[in-house]
Design an enzyme around this catalytic site. Structure first.
Site, mmCIF file in Angstrom:
data_model
loop_
_atom_site.group_PDB
_atom_site.id
_atom_site.type_symbol
_atom_site.label_atom_id
_atom_site.label_comp_id
_atom_site.label_asym_id
_atom_site.label_seq_id
_atom_site.Cartn_x
_atom_site.Cartn_y
_atom_site.Cartn_z
ATOM 1 C CB SER A 80 -0.845 -0.008 1.285
ATOM 2 O OG SER A 80 -1.492 1.230 1.478
ATOM 3 C CE1 TYR A 101 -3.628 -2.101 5.521
ATOM 4 C CE2 TYR A 101 -3.193 0.173 4.871
ATOM 5 C CZ TYR A 101 -3.562 -1.131 4.539
ATOM 6 O OH TYR A 101 -3.854 -1.448 3.226
HETATM 7 P P1 NDP Z 1 -11.359 -6.173 0.238
HETATM 8 O O1 NDP Z 1 -11.816 -6.031 1.648
HETATM 9 O O2 NDP Z 1 -12.357 -6.010 -0.861
HETATM 10 O O3 NDP Z 1 -10.629 -7.564 0.027
HETATM 11 C C1 NDP Z 1 -9.886 -8.186 1.023
HETATM 12 C C2 NDP Z 1 -9.818 -9.666 0.700
HETATM 13 O O4 NDP Z 1 -9.020 -10.329 1.696
HETATM 14 C C3 NDP Z 1 -11.170 -10.331 0.690
HETATM 15 O O5 NDP Z 1 -11.264 -11.164 -0.441
HETATM 16 C C4 NDP Z 1 -11.162 -11.158 1.959
HETATM 17 O O6 NDP Z 1 -11.942 -12.334 1.767
HETATM 18 C C5 NDP Z 1 -9.694 -11.509 2.079
HETATM 19 N N1 NDP Z 1 -9.346 -11.933 3.414
HETATM 20 C C6 NDP Z 1 -9.415 -11.185 4.555
HETATM 21 N N2 NDP Z 1 -9.091 -11.938 5.605
HETATM 22 C C7 NDP Z 1 -8.831 -13.191 5.132
HETATM 23 C C8 NDP Z 1 -8.450 -14.408 5.745
HETATM 24 N N3 NDP Z 1 -8.282 -14.504 7.069
HETATM 25 N N4 NDP Z 1 -8.252 -15.498 4.972
HETATM 26 C C9 NDP Z 1 -8.429 -15.407 3.626
HETATM 27 N N5 NDP Z 1 -8.778 -14.277 2.996
HETATM 28 C C10 NDP Z 1 -8.971 -13.184 3.737
HETATM 29 O O7 NDP Z 1 -10.191 -5.093 0.078
HETATM 30 P P2 NDP Z 1 -9.148 -4.760 -1.094
HETATM 31 O O8 NDP Z 1 -9.425 -5.510 -2.325
HETATM 32 O O9 NDP Z 1 -9.056 -3.301 -1.136
HETATM 33 O O10 NDP Z 1 -7.794 -5.298 -0.413
HETATM 34 C C11 NDP Z 1 -6.897 -6.181 -1.029
HETATM 35 C C12 NDP Z 1 -5.485 -5.803 -0.619
HETATM 36 O O11 NDP Z 1 -5.168 -4.511 -1.126
HETATM 37 C C13 NDP Z 1 -5.243 -5.731 0.880
HETATM 38 O O12 NDP Z 1 -3.994 -6.327 1.202
HETATM 39 C C14 NDP Z 1 -5.187 -4.244 1.157
HETATM 40 O O13 NDP Z 1 -4.410 -3.918 2.297
HETATM 41 C C15 NDP Z 1 -4.556 -3.731 -0.132
HETATM 42 N N6 NDP Z 1 -4.784 -2.310 -0.408
HETATM 43 C C16 NDP Z 1 -6.032 -1.806 -0.601
HETATM 44 C C17 NDP Z 1 -6.227 -0.450 -0.812
HETATM 45 C C18 NDP Z 1 -7.581 0.167 -0.947
HETATM 46 O O14 NDP Z 1 -7.675 1.404 -0.906
HETATM 47 N N7 NDP Z 1 -8.649 -0.609 -1.135
HETATM 48 C C19 NDP Z 1 -5.083 0.472 -0.890
HETATM 49 C C20 NDP Z 1 -3.812 -0.168 -0.694
HETATM 50 C C21 NDP Z 1 -3.688 -1.502 -0.468
HETATM 51 P P3 NDP Z 1 -12.906 -13.024 2.869
HETATM 52 O O15 NDP Z 1 -13.452 -11.936 3.734
HETATM 53 O O16 NDP Z 1 -13.930 -13.708 2.009
HETATM 54 O O17 NDP Z 1 -12.017 -13.995 3.579
#
Ligand code: NDP
Length: 253
Positions: free
Chosen positions: A148, A161
């Site tokens: 990020s 974070y």
């Molecule tokens: P979302 O919340 O849409 O996606 C997060 C994903 O992580 C979901 O598919 C969730 O699936 C999965 N996840 C969370 N916990 C678990 C777990 N214990 N086991 C397996 N899967 C897990 O957010 P984003 O798409 O935005 O985030 C994706 C990545 O991008 C993250 O690492 C985030 O830090 C990073 N990011 C996002 C930004 C933003 O502004 N959106 C900016 C910078 C970085 P489920 O709940 O079904 O398990």
């Protein structure tokens, strides 16, 4: 013919946001995709869409903060799809707020997914990535770690974070130096604000603060980051994109 034909990609956190879009982008380019997350219903819907488009998708419902489940995700991918060429370490959580008086349980959740979940998957995948790098069709393999802007710039209100994502950056660079000579490319992607479900897991007052911070910013969309990931993993064998910092045009910090 897509440039990822004959390869297999595992995407963690494929049930929403960036992971979901990345799975579609890699499948469009010919990769068979393994989709891992906890919400099996969302993964099944995505797999149906990918298959309807002529792709191959494997659903693996798992909580990758659990080491055995994380290892099982990699194992099942290789058992069912035959190999592993690309790991997108995307699953993560962002729980913001001041350090003083913070619910420590939120820190534990973030560290366990952003750091430990990523490490478990990386460790389990590496032998398979090294093997893929020695074999056709590409003779190169990829691990793309989603960090990020918060992995570059620390801010008051994002301390833990920041710690997790700076950790992902440090680990990625050290691992890059370890395996790049064997044609396993380690890439770091650092998005700014992307319109996904990520902020929605915060306490209401924190959600409000995040909303205010980005009120006037036209956010990135998940397919923008998926496109970046697809670009990284489709470079020629001799070319490694080590790091990509991507902000919405209007985002300052
Ligand atoms: P979302 O919340 O849409 O996606 C997060 C994903 O992580 C979901 O598919 C969730 O699936 C999965 N996840 C969370 N916990 C678990 C777990 N214990 N086991 C397996 N899967 C897990 O957010 P984003 O798409 O935005 O985030 C994706 C990545 O991008 C993250 O690492 C985030 O830090 C990073 N990011 C996002 C930004 C933003 O502004 N959106 C900016 C910078 C970085 P489920 O709940 O079904 O398990």
């Amino acid at each position: 013919m897509g440039t990822l034909d004959g390869t297999v990609a595992l995407i963690t956190g494929a049930s929403s946001g960036i992971g979901e879009a990345a799975a579609e982008a890699l499948a469009e380019r010919g990769a068979a995709v393994a989709l891992a997350a906890r919400r099996g219903d969302r993964l099944n819907e995505l797999a149906k869409r990918i298959e309807a488009g002529g792709g191959q998708a494997l659903v693996i419902e798992a909580d990758i903060t659990d080491r055995e489940q994380a290892e099982g995700v990699v194992q099942k991918t290789v058992e069912e799809l035959g190999r592993l060429d690309t790991l997108v370490n995307n699953a993560g959580m962002m729980l913001l707020g001041p350090v003083v008086g913070a619910p420590v349980e939120e820190w534990e959740r973030m560290v366990s997914i952003n750091v430990m979940g990523l490490l478990y998957c990386a460790h389990a995948a590496l032998p398979h990535l090294l093997a893929a790098a020695e074999s056709d069709p590409r003779r190169v393999a990829d691990m793309v770690n989603i960090s990020s802007v918060a992995g570059r710039v620390a801010r008051s209100g994002s301390g833990v974070y920041n710690a997790t994502k700076h950790g992902v950056g440090a680990f990625s660079e050290a691992l890059r130096q370890e395996v790049t000579g064997r044609y396993v490319r380690i890439s770091l992607v650092e998005p700014g604000a992307v319109a996904t479900e990520l902020a929605g897991h915060n306490r209401p007052e924190i959600r409000e603060t995040i909303q205010q911070r980005f009120e006037d910013v036209e956010r990135l969309q998940a397919p923008d980051i998926a496109d970046t990931i697809a670009y990284i993993v489709t470079r020629p064998r001799h070319m490694a994109i080590n790091e990509m910092l991507i902000r919405p045009t209007q985002q300052l910090g």
